[in-house]
Design an enzyme around this catalytic site. Structure first.
Site, short mmCIF file in Angstrom:
data_model
loop_
_atom_site.label_atom_id
_atom_site.label_comp_id
_atom_site.label_asym_id
_atom_site.label_seq_id
_atom_site.Cartn_x
_atom_site.Cartn_y
_atom_site.Cartn_z
N HIS A 56 -52.45 0.58 88.84
CA HIS A 56 -52.60 0.13 90.22
C HIS A 56 -53.81 -0.77 90.33
O HIS A 56 -54.47 -1.05 89.32
CB HIS A 56 -52.69 1.32 91.18
CG HIS A 56 -53.85 2.23 90.95
ND1 HIS A 56 -53.94 3.06 89.84
CD2 HIS A 56 -54.97 2.46 91.69
CE1 HIS A 56 -55.06 3.75 89.91
NE2 HIS A 56 -55.70 3.40 91.01
N HIS A 58 -56.84 -0.72 91.93
CA HIS A 58 -58.23 -0.35 92.14
C HIS A 58 -59.12 -0.81 90.98
O HIS A 58 -58.71 -0.78 89.82
CB HIS A 58 -58.37 1.15 92.36
CG HIS A 58 -57.81 1.60 93.67
ND1 HIS A 58 -57.47 2.92 93.94
CD2 HIS A 58 -57.53 0.92 94.82
CE1 HIS A 58 -57.01 3.01 95.18
NE2 HIS A 58 -57.03 1.82 95.72
N ASP A 60 -61.59 0.38 89.37
CA ASP A 60 -61.90 1.25 88.23
C ASP A 60 -60.73 1.35 87.26
O ASP A 60 -60.84 2.04 86.23
CB ASP A 60 -62.35 2.65 88.70
CG ASP A 60 -61.26 3.41 89.44
OD1 ASP A 60 -60.60 2.81 90.30
OD2 ASP A 60 -61.07 4.61 89.16
N HIS A 61 -59.65 0.63 87.54
CA HIS A 61 -58.53 0.55 86.59
C HIS A 61 -58.29 -0.88 86.10
O HIS A 61 -57.68 -1.06 85.06
CB HIS A 61 -57.26 1.11 87.25
CG HIS A 61 -57.35 2.58 87.50
ND1 HIS A 61 -56.70 3.52 86.73
CD2 HIS A 61 -58.05 3.28 88.43
CE1 HIS A 61 -57.00 4.73 87.17
NE2 HIS A 61 -57.82 4.61 88.20
N HIS A 115 -50.71 6.90 96.18
CA HIS A 115 -52.15 6.67 96.01
C HIS A 115 -52.47 5.26 96.48
O HIS A 115 -53.43 5.03 97.22
CB HIS A 115 -52.54 6.87 94.55
CG HIS A 115 -53.97 6.55 94.26
ND1 HIS A 115 -55.02 7.27 94.80
CD2 HIS A 115 -54.55 5.57 93.50
CE1 HIS A 115 -56.17 6.76 94.38
NE2 HIS A 115 -55.91 5.73 93.60
N ASP A 135 -53.28 7.41 88.88
CA ASP A 135 -53.91 8.22 89.91
C ASP A 135 -52.88 8.84 90.85
O ASP A 135 -53.19 9.16 92.00
CB ASP A 135 -54.89 7.37 90.72
CG ASP A 135 -56.18 7.09 89.97
OD1 ASP A 135 -56.25 7.43 88.77
OD2 ASP A 135 -57.12 6.51 90.56
N HIS A 175 -57.79 10.16 85.27
CA HIS A 175 -59.13 10.71 85.39
C HIS A 175 -59.14 12.16 84.91
O HIS A 175 -58.11 12.82 84.89
CB HIS A 175 -59.60 10.70 86.86
CG HIS A 175 -59.73 9.35 87.47
ND1 HIS A 175 -60.92 8.67 87.54
CD2 HIS A 175 -58.80 8.54 88.05
CE1 HIS A 175 -60.73 7.51 88.15
NE2 HIS A 175 -59.44 7.41 88.47
#
Length: 263
Positions: A56, A58, A60-61, A115, A135, A175
């Site tokens: 996705h 975001h 942090d990905h 998410h 996520d 995560h």
């Protein structure tokens, strides 16, 4: 198929993944935020990263994409509607599309909104099935819907897709939240024997070497897969006295997610 799980050690507790073809050494990088660890792991293993899959949009990905592309020339793959939020995307995928890695690896794309509304999970076509769940599904938990998501869509992704996969499917999440998630399970279902047994095993664990759960195991201790459990419902009624006598699974999921948001 060879799976290399890479623990980033950052404050977000991200996992990055490499999936490699044992015959050709070609590899797919999933959400390679820590580009240095990802590139070094591939180098040590003698693999060539040819593709990147972002589950996705975001940061942090996706934050490691540019560095991995610069080093390898890899093509970036993501949800077909994510082009405006993921720079340099080369291929947009839909439900049922196949990502091939080398000669032997086939990964099926699942469109799993909730998410975010542009979330892809990958299901392997292998004798030992695996799910790379980003996520959406966490070990012992479920993703939140804070940043562009929708809880009803998340429930639908669980109920109509993920829960129906084979029980021996290994779950590779985005995560490491398993310890905290198990504590939430026990807050919601204090007599859950599976959660009680597993919690000491993962308490204070090294996330780089922690267990890989299966979907069948998740159904024993992941509250978001136990929506008809009398214990879960009875405990939930203490927080929501107006809950119907026999609440539907979507209502239970939504209320659990509401509690988890502030837990």
């Amino acid at each position: 198929m060879i799976v290399e799980r890479i623990w980033t050690g950052n404050s977000y507790r991200n996992y990055n993944y490499l999936i490699a073809c044992p015959e050709t050494g070609e590899a797919l990088a999933i959400d390679p935020l820590d580009h240095e660890k990802t590139l070094n792991t591939a180098r040590v293993r003698g693999w060539q990263i040819t593709q990147i899959l972002n589950t996705h949009e975001h940061h942090d990905h996706t934050g490691g994409n540019a560095a991995v592309v610069a080093a390898t020339g890899a093509k970036v793959i993501a949800h077909h509607l994510a082009g405006s939020s993921i720079a340099g995307m080369d291929r947009g995928v839909r439900a049922g599309d196949i990502i091939k890695v080398g000669k032997t690896v086939e990964l099926e794309c699942l469109d799993t909104p909730g998410h975010t509304m542009c979330h892809i999970c990958l299901r392997s076509h292998t004798e030992q099935p695996a799910l790379f769940s980003g996520d959406t599904l966490f070990n012992a938990g479920a993703g939140n819907c804070h940043n562009g998501g929708n809880v009803v869509d998340l429930y639908t992704s669980f109920a109509e897709q993920l829960s129906k996969l084979p029980d021996n499917t290994q779950v590779y999440a985005g995560h490491d939240y398993i310890e905290n998630n198990l504590k939430f399970t026990l807050a919601r279902e204090p007599d859950n024997a599976a959660a009680k047994a597993l919690l000491p095993e993962v308490s204070g664990h090294d996330p780089a070497n922690t267990i890989v759960t299966t979907l069948g195991e998740e159904k024993q201790f992941n509250t978001f897969l136990r929506l008809t459990s009398p214990g879960v419902i009875a405990q939930l009624r203490q927080n929501f006295p107006d809950l119907p006598a026999n609440p539907d699974p979507q209502t239970v999921f939504t209320k659990l997610r509401e509690l988890r948001n502030t837990w």
